[in-house]
Design a protein around this motif. Sequence first.
Motif, short mmCIF file in Angstrom:
data_model
loop_
_atom_site.label_atom_id
_atom_site.label_comp_id
_atom_site.label_asym_id
_atom_site.label_seq_id
_atom_site.Cartn_x
_atom_site.Cartn_y
_atom_site.Cartn_z
N THR A 160 0.70 -1.13 0.10
CA THR A 160 -0.15 0.13 0.05
C THR A 160 0.82 1.31 0.08
O THR A 160 1.93 1.42 0.55
CB THR A 160 -0.92 0.17 1.33
N VAL A 161 0.38 2.28 -0.69
CA VAL A 161 0.96 3.41 -0.58
C VAL A 161 0.12 4.70 -0.49
O VAL A 161 -1.15 4.73 -1.16
CB VAL A 161 1.94 3.69 -1.96
N GLU A 162 0.53 5.77 0.38
CA GLU A 162 -0.61 6.90 0.64
C GLU A 162 0.10 8.23 1.04
O GLU A 162 1.17 8.02 2.04
CB GLU A 162 -1.42 6.44 1.80
N ILE A 211 -2.15 -15.63 10.82
CA ILE A 211 -2.73 -14.17 10.19
C ILE A 211 -1.35 -13.51 9.93
O ILE A 211 -0.46 -13.20 10.65
CB ILE A 211 -3.27 -13.58 11.46
N GLU A 212 -1.21 -13.18 8.62
CA GLU A 212 -0.39 -12.69 7.97
C GLU A 212 -0.01 -11.09 8.47
O GLU A 212 -0.91 -10.27 9.04
CB GLU A 212 -0.31 -12.07 6.36
N GLU A 213 1.26 -10.61 8.64
CA GLU A 213 1.67 -9.21 9.19
C GLU A 213 1.42 -8.35 7.98
O GLU A 213 1.62 -7.22 8.20
CB GLU A 213 3.07 -9.24 9.52
N LYS A 214 1.25 -8.55 6.61
CA LYS A 214 1.15 -7.90 5.54
C LYS A 214 0.14 -6.67 5.77
O LYS A 214 -0.96 -6.84 6.28
CB LYS A 214 0.61 -8.65 4.34
N ILE A 215 0.63 -5.33 5.23
CA ILE A 215 -0.27 -4.25 5.74
C ILE A 215 -1.10 -4.02 4.43
O ILE A 215 -0.77 -4.06 3.28
CB ILE A 215 0.58 -3.00 5.88
N ASN A 216 -2.49 -4.09 4.89
CA ASN A 216 -3.39 -4.15 3.71
C ASN A 216 -3.79 -2.44 3.40
O ASN A 216 -3.83 -2.43 2.06
CB ASN A 216 -4.52 -4.80 4.13
N LYS A 217 -3.75 -1.61 4.13
CA LYS A 217 -4.03 -0.24 3.88
C LYS A 217 -3.51 0.75 5.00
O LYS A 217 -3.29 0.25 6.28
CB LYS A 217 -5.55 -0.06 3.99
N ILE A 218 -3.25 1.75 4.55
CA ILE A 218 -2.71 2.84 5.31
C ILE A 218 -3.49 4.06 5.15
O ILE A 218 -3.88 4.50 4.01
CB ILE A 218 -1.14 3.07 5.18
N ARG A 219 -3.97 4.73 6.13
CA ARG A 219 -4.88 5.81 6.08
C ARG A 219 -4.12 7.04 7.03
O ARG A 219 -4.15 6.82 8.15
CB ARG A 219 -6.43 5.70 5.95
N TRP A 220 -3.97 8.13 6.56
CA TRP A 220 -3.51 9.12 7.29
C TRP A 220 -4.72 10.08 8.06
O TRP A 220 -5.78 10.22 7.36
CB TRP A 220 -2.88 10.24 6.56
N PHE A 259 3.75 -10.74 -16.22
CA PHE A 259 2.17 -10.89 -15.33
C PHE A 259 2.87 -10.91 -13.72
O PHE A 259 1.69 -10.47 -13.25
CB PHE A 259 1.43 -11.77 -15.60
N ASN A 260 4.10 -11.21 -13.78
CA ASN A 260 4.55 -10.93 -12.25
C ASN A 260 4.78 -9.48 -11.61
O ASN A 260 4.84 -9.31 -10.61
CB ASN A 260 5.88 -11.81 -11.77
N LYS A 261 5.16 -8.61 -12.77
CA LYS A 261 5.16 -7.45 -12.42
C LYS A 261 3.80 -6.75 -12.89
O LYS A 261 3.60 -6.58 -13.81
CB LYS A 261 6.24 -6.58 -13.54
N LYS A 262 3.27 -5.97 -11.65
CA LYS A 262 2.18 -5.39 -11.91
C LYS A 262 1.89 -4.03 -11.09
O LYS A 262 2.51 -4.16 -9.87
CB LYS A 262 1.13 -6.40 -11.49
N ILE A 263 1.37 -3.17 -11.59
CA ILE A 263 1.25 -1.78 -10.62
C ILE A 263 -0.12 -1.81 -10.09
O ILE A 263 -1.09 -1.54 -10.86
CB ILE A 263 1.39 -0.37 -11.54
N LEU A 264 -0.20 -2.47 -8.80
CA LEU A 264 -1.51 -2.47 -8.08
C LEU A 264 -1.66 -1.24 -7.34
O LEU A 264 -3.09 -0.96 -7.23
CB LEU A 264 -1.65 -3.69 -7.48
N HIS A 265 -0.61 -0.70 -6.57
CA HIS A 265 -0.90 0.43 -5.58
C HIS A 265 -0.24 1.74 -6.15
O HIS A 265 0.84 1.73 -6.65
CB HIS A 265 -0.18 0.04 -4.39
N ALA A 266 -0.95 2.83 -6.00
CA ALA A 266 -0.47 4.19 -6.46
C ALA A 266 -1.12 5.22 -5.56
O ALA A 266 -2.34 5.00 -4.99
CB ALA A 266 -0.79 4.35 -7.95
N SER A 267 -0.67 6.32 -5.50
CA SER A 267 -0.99 7.62 -4.70
C SER A 267 -0.90 8.90 -5.50
O SER A 267 0.25 8.96 -6.11
CB SER A 267 -0.75 7.58 -3.29
N TRP A 268 -1.75 9.93 -5.55
CA TRP A 268 -1.41 10.99 -6.31
C TRP A 268 -1.19 12.04 -5.09
O TRP A 268 -2.05 12.30 -4.31
CB TRP A 268 -2.33 11.23 -7.34
N HIS A 269 -0.38 13.09 -5.26
CA HIS A 269 0.02 14.17 -4.48
C HIS A 269 -1.35 15.30 -4.50
O HIS A 269 -1.96 15.40 -5.61
CB HIS A 269 1.16 14.86 -4.86
#
Length: 445
Positions: free
Chosen positions: A33-35, A87-96, A415-425
């Motif tokens: 995730t990216v935010e 239960i995985e430690e993977k971060i699914n979402k971040i919100r400020w 197909f292993n390289k994919k852009i799933l997560h993005a954020s816009w300033h």
Amino acid sequence: MEDPSGSGGWRFAQCFGDKGEVEDITEADIISTVEFDSTGNYLATGDKGGRVVLFERNESKKGCEYKFYTEFQSHEPEFDYLKSLEIEEKINKIRWCRRQNSAHFLLSTNDKTIKLWKVFEKSLRVVSESNHYDGQRPLPPPTASTHLRLPRMTQQDNIIAAVPRKVYSNAHAYHIHSISVNSDQETFISADDLRINLWNLNISDQSFNIVDIKPVNMEELTEVITATEFHPTHCNLFMYSSSKSNIKLADMRDSALCDTHAKCFEEEEDPSTRSFFSEIISSISDVKFSHDGRYILSRDYLSLKIWDVNMESRPVKTIPIHDHLRGKLCDLYENDCIFDKFECVWGGDDKHVLTGSYHNYFRIYDTDTLNDVVLQADKSAFKAKKIGGPLPGKGAKNGQRGGLRDAMQLDTLDFNKKILHASWHPRENTIAIAATNNLFLYSAA
């Protein structure tokens, strides 16, 4: 002005992460995730290893450039002994959360537990002068009260500390995939496949279930919730999307349980194009309100749709992302890629939208003209920057031949390289793109 490169003025600015060609990437390093925060001065990423990394805008540089701010372990792997589930430690979402004082507050979640983190600068103080020694020379015990000396503290260093202020747990039976902070900055929602819960940021031991689509008999389950978001200005409105290709707008003023939605945005399916894969590819993977709250952006497997909040029957615009994959759906089903959940984002001005594709391609569209730019988050960007060669990540606009648009349609897609997560300033044309274990930043004039 004709843009000869077709890049729409976008250029590669920065990259964080392993810059070498690494064949076997450590799973824990993959960004999940990216935010950007609401000011755009800070940027957060979460990864599959449960870490949160924050970046701060580098004010000493003229352009939009970021530097490492701090990193902390947000979640650890856990084990549910009752269900025998890891239960995985993977971060699914971040919100400020919006900043109210000198500290930052942000929510991060894995599959089961949401945490509210406080990140702040703290000064480290050390004893510089004690009452046992004068330099190296030991002092005798004081014989009179006038000889008493107090130890002195001096500031040694400033550190950035991250402290979990609240832990919101045990409220979801299924995996949490979405969290959204309300515009009132007092409440937030969290969603799993079948339920949406409403929390008060200050109360961690109770939440209110506001949507529940779980059938009495689980064998009758026909749809799941896929994403949810609060309206940017009206604190009583939120929306959630489903695997049945619809988006429901709910009003918390109507009733405590928002199962009866205020509006439902859904396009009728053309029966002539129906196939085995129709239901899978029409499942909505992400929804976002425009900043003014007037439009909704949704992403399904093959397209982006822009909906007017006042028109439920059909989207105002439908944008195909990678139509050339229609003939490959069998292969994509077999390698599980058909279940990839691509995100979508609005530009800060609500005039552009962004979403990702395979082979680290991503596309930016002008919402009026639907002219687009195809870019590639590619590691050779550094090499080109070093030797002064042409940059990859130069796209091709509609109507121009060649460039990345043609390359995107070749059979050699990884197909292993994919852009799933993005954020816009929020205020500038700067975007952050998560490409496997790298964070790419692009800017446009």
